[in-house]
Design an enzyme around this catalytic site. Structure first.
Site, PDB file in Angstrom:
ATOM      1  N   HIS A 273       1.492   4.826  -2.494  1.00 12.97           N
ATOM      2  CA  HIS A 273       1.061   5.634  -3.641  1.00 12.97           C
ATOM      3  C   HIS A 273       2.299   6.247  -4.274  1.00 12.97           C
ATOM      4  O   HIS A 273       3.051   6.950  -3.594  1.00 12.97           O
ATOM      5  CB  HIS A 273       0.110   6.740  -3.174  1.00 12.97           C
ATOM      6  CG  HIS A 273      -1.119   6.206  -2.482  1.00 12.97           C
ATOM      7  ND1 HIS A 273      -2.283   5.950  -3.155  1.00 12.97           N
ATOM      8  CD2 HIS A 273      -1.334   5.836  -1.191  1.00 12.97           C
ATOM      9  CE1 HIS A 273      -3.185   5.452  -2.303  1.00 12.97           C
ATOM     10  NE2 HIS A 273      -2.625   5.378  -1.103  1.00 12.97           N
TER      11      HIS A 273
ATOM     12  N   GLU B 137     -10.258   4.289   7.306  1.00 19.29           N
ATOM     13  CA  GLU B 137      -9.100   5.091   7.735  1.00 19.29           C
ATOM     14  C   GLU B 137      -9.659   6.256   8.556  1.00 19.29           C
ATOM     15  O   GLU B 137      -9.509   6.299   9.768  1.00 19.29           O
ATOM     16  CB  GLU B 137      -8.308   5.587   6.526  1.00 19.29           C
ATOM     17  CG  GLU B 137      -7.109   6.465   6.897  1.00 19.29           C
ATOM     18  CD  GLU B 137      -6.471   7.140   5.683  1.00 19.29           C
ATOM     19  OE1 GLU B 137      -7.099   7.169   4.604  1.00 19.29           O
ATOM     20  OE2 GLU B 137      -5.341   7.655   5.835  1.00 19.29           O
TER      21      GLU B 137
ATOM     22  N   ASP C 178       2.239   3.748   2.598  1.00 19.90           N
ATOM     23  CA  ASP C 178       1.242   4.736   2.149  1.00 19.90           C
ATOM     24  C   ASP C 178       1.865   5.863   1.302  1.00 19.90           C
ATOM     25  O   ASP C 178       1.941   5.726   0.086  1.00 19.90           O
ATOM     26  CB  ASP C 178       0.469   5.303   3.348  1.00 19.90           C
ATOM     27  CG  ASP C 178      -0.953   5.730   2.978  1.00 19.90           C
ATOM     28  OD1 ASP C 178      -1.358   5.528   1.830  1.00 19.90           O
ATOM     29  OD2 ASP C 178      -1.671   6.267   3.859  1.00 19.90           O
TER      30      ASP C 178
ATOM     31  N   HIS D   2      -9.712   1.666  -0.222  1.00 17.97           N
ATOM     32  CA  HIS D   2      -9.423   2.347   1.036  1.00 17.97           C
ATOM     33  C   HIS D   2     -10.736   2.425   1.829  1.00 17.97           C
ATOM     34  O   HIS D   2     -11.736   2.938   1.317  1.00 17.97           O
ATOM     35  CB  HIS D   2      -8.932   3.763   0.784  1.00 17.97           C
ATOM     36  CG  HIS D   2      -7.501   3.860   0.356  1.00 17.97           C
ATOM     37  ND1 HIS D   2      -6.993   3.195  -0.727  1.00 17.97           N
ATOM     38  CD2 HIS D   2      -6.470   4.554   0.899  1.00 17.97           C
ATOM     39  CE1 HIS D   2      -5.698   3.480  -0.845  1.00 17.97           C
ATOM     40  NE2 HIS D   2      -5.348   4.303   0.133  1.00 17.97           N
TER      41      HIS D   2
ATOM     42  N   HIS E 138       0.872  -1.177   0.000  1.00 21.70           N
ATOM     43  CA  HIS E 138       0.000   0.000   0.000  1.00 21.70           C
ATOM     44  C   HIS E 138       0.900   1.215   0.000  1.00 21.70           C
ATOM     45  O   HIS E 138       1.284   1.726   1.048  1.00 21.70           O
ATOM     46  CB  HIS E 138      -0.903  -0.055   1.245  1.00 21.70           C
ATOM     47  CG  HIS E 138      -1.795   1.137   1.411  1.00 21.70           C
ATOM     48  ND1 HIS E 138      -2.826   1.163   2.326  1.00 21.70           N
ATOM     49  CD2 HIS E 138      -1.826   2.349   0.790  1.00 21.70           C
ATOM     50  CE1 HIS E 138      -3.447   2.332   2.268  1.00 21.70           C
ATOM     51  NE2 HIS E 138      -2.841   3.073   1.351  1.00 21.70           N
TER      52      HIS E 138
HETATM   53 ZN   LIG Z   1      -3.453   4.994   0.798  1.00 22.45          ZN
END
Ligand SMILES: [Zn+2]
Length: 344
Positions: free
Chosen positions: A19, A198, A275, A195, A17
């Site tokens: 980006h 969160e 992330d 997602h 995970h």
């Molecule tokens: Zn993310």
């Protein structure tokens, strides 16, 4: 508790995970801004660093999308991808799965082919040093029709895309709004992830489970719902958790309060991931070290976490078996009192 001498860089890790746009380091951001003559609201990399004290997801996304403006040419996307993969390989990541959303960069005149070729050729060039799967992703804050269009536009590169996901500001944008998109991804044979949980509630994680999704990105809020935890454990739906991101975006007040350990004890397939490492100041091994130490994870739990990462990946069964052996060789199963066999 976590062995004090454990070197998390040496642990063969997955990062499932991450980006690509979130790996843009301030120095590269400023270099590309100069190269492409893009004005920035920050004086220098230090000033940008200061701005990265986020209050929440929305505050982070505002800076993140501003940073994206410096990425213009195919060469920029190649440089960004290559820099991340080199850094991840040096950090002991043996397999990574990166989200990338070319939608963000359209409208500046750069052909989609130049953007995609920049990213994919860097992945190909680095293949001998690190295994990497590309995942397309779309923004949940945009209409579902736009997501479907983005999926269609990527058709020429389907053979090099492993999965599709969805991200962006969560509240008010529940996963179910995108059922048509996830169905379309499945019809085309892709693995999927979303997602959820969160900043959004446990209900968003529940909703996600009613969609054709293989994996939940984050999923923290599920910790508040014991029945949901049981479903996640029974179905072995992986959660790609991102401890340092959660800390920086105030999803958790401190890492000692992170639900990862509790979920691990309840036999969920939880994993550790980075992330947006450039903005949250933490690559894979930083995340591992921080969360394992804060939660005082045992050697057995750390081994389980590393094996979960392999299980949760979108690799073939054959590749997973090979990686599992690599993890076990580096971190033999405890209890292991023989110092000669201690591994890392
Ligand atoms: Zn993310």
């Amino acid at each position: 508790m976590t062995p004090p001498d454990m070197d998390f860089v040496k642990l063969p890790k997955t990062d499932l995970h991450v980006h690509l746009e979130g790996t843009l380091e301030p120095e590269m951001l400023f270099r590309l801004a100069r190269r492409n003559r893009v004005p920035l609201p920050w004086r220098d990399p230090e000033n940008l660093h200061e701005a990265c004290k986020f209050r929440d997801l929305a505050g982070f996304l505002a800076i993140y999308y501003k940073g994206c403006e410096v990425l213009v040419t195919g060469e920029d996307f190649y440089d960004l991808t290559r820099a991340y993969l080199e850094r991840a390989a040096a950090d002991g990541v043996v397999h990574t799965e990166i989200f990338f959303n070319p939608q963000v960069f359209r409208g500046r005149g750069t052909p989609l082919a130049a953007i995609m070729e920049g990213v994919l050729s860097a992945i190909r060039d680095m293949r001998d040093r690190i295994s990497c799967l590309y995942m397309g992703t779309v923004m949940r804050t945009r209409p579902v029709e736009e997501a479907l269009q983005a999926l269609e536009e990527l058709a020429p590169w389907y053979s090099e895309i492993a999965a599709f996901g969805m991200g962006g500001a969560e509240r008010g944008n529940p996963p179910l709004h995108f059922r048509r998109y996830f169905d379309a991804c499945r019809e085309r044979g892709f693995r999927t992830c979303v997602h959820a949980g969160e900043e959004g509630p446990a209900d968003y994680v529940r909703e996600a489970l009613s969609l054709p999704v293989d994996r939940i990105d984050h999923g923290n809020a599920a910790a508040e719902d014991p029945a949901l935890l049981r479903i996640l454990a029974e179905r072995r739906i992986p959660l790609t958790m991102c401890p340092i991101s959660n800390l920086r975006l105030k999803v958790v007040p401190d890492l000692a309060a992170h639900p990862l350990k509790r979920m691990l004890e309840q036999r969920l397939c939880v994993t550790v991931n980075s992330d947006d490492p450039a903005y949250f100041l933490g690559y894979a091994s930083d995340n591992w070290a921080a969360v394992c130490r804060a939660l005082r994870l045992t050697r057995a739990e750390i081994l389980q976490l590393a094996l979960n990462g392999v299980e949760a990946s979108f690799l073939s069964d054959e590749r997973k078996a090979a990686l599992r052996q690599e993890v076990i060789a580096a971190l033999p199963a405890p209890p292991d009192r023989d110092p000669a066999r201690r591994g890392i």
